[in-house]
Write a protein that holds these residues in place. Sequence first.
Motif, PDB file in Angstrom:
ATOM      1  N   MET A  49       0.829  -1.198   0.000  1.00  0.00           N
ATOM      2  CA  MET A  49       0.000   0.000   0.000  1.00  0.00           C
ATOM      3  C   MET A  49       0.865   1.250   0.000  1.00  0.00           C
ATOM      4  N   GLN A  93      -6.260   0.957  -0.223  1.00  0.00           N
ATOM      5  CA  GLN A  93      -6.643   0.748   1.171  1.00  0.00           C
ATOM      6  C   GLN A  93      -7.997   0.058   1.248  1.00  0.00           C
ATOM      7  N   ASN A 138       1.922   2.062  -3.353  1.00  0.00           N
ATOM      8  CA  ASN A 138       0.772   2.331  -4.226  1.00  0.00           C
ATOM      9  C   ASN A 138       0.435   1.178  -5.153  1.00  0.00           C
ATOM     10  N   PHE A 165      -1.421  -1.479  -3.946  1.00  0.00           N
ATOM     11  CA  PHE A 165      -2.752  -1.874  -3.504  1.00  0.00           C
ATOM     12  C   PHE A 165      -3.515  -0.673  -2.975  1.00  0.00           C
TER      13      PHE A 165
END
Lengths: 112, 162
Positions: free
Chosen positions: B146, B153, B149, B151
């Motif tokens: 995450m 949230q 960037n 995946f």
Amino acid sequence: MLKILEMTLKTGIQTTKYPQEPDIAPLDFRGKPEIFPDSCTFCGNCVAVCPSNVIRIKEDNGEMVLVLSYCGCIFCGRCDEVCSGGAIKLTQEYEMASRTKDDLYCIIRRKV
Amino acid sequence: MTIEDEVHIMGQQLHSRITRIFGRSLHIREVDAGSCNGCEVEVNSLSNPIYDIERFGVHIVASPRHADMLLVTGPVTRNMELALLKTYNATPSPKLVAAMGSCACSGGIFGDTYASGGGVDRVLPVDIYIPGCPPRPQAVIFGLMMAMNTFEQKIRRTEVVA
């Protein structure tokens, strides 16, 4: 040396395919606590037993408000044990990473 | 052009900027700021053959000067507060800070007491919170992805009127 090679071939690839394929936690895994708002009676048992004090009940303008923050939760499952109505359950969900602290709140309101 | 389109374009620009700055690789320095060592066990298992984060280009390095990201565990005790600040200042910009574990997120079981600081965000700006006590290695991988960037949230603030 052949024995080692044989062992390696027998073992195969052990690396998880996690980010490409979802990895489901074991059944007894204690993950994100989920609240079922309709069964909650605001009795305050979970507030009393929570070791890290992340569950709070307050009264606000004639409304009962239950606030649960996943931020400091240690996933002990005591709230699940003491809840008589089964309103709080620990699920197998663990993907809780967040960019803000605000997204880690779960709030339930009810008119008295 | 609607606001949604603008936000979408801004998001893409940000994404390309981050990939340009960090490449596809991320170097992590793990800082133990008074943790119980449960989180460290999980961080160790990230680089074993089962979870193997090196396949995503994520490396755990031995010095903050080599790092792009600080992975902080523990509630930041009084003794570790200055050390954590020095580590943060030694990390070259641009840098990310990830708070791993419930203690790093908001004090956790240690709470907010005389010797425990009650969370990393009181000392440093935190980019990613990874709750869990300790978080599963998969949860840490999710948090790191995450941060890069890859995946989106999943968790959102829930507010229900019953």
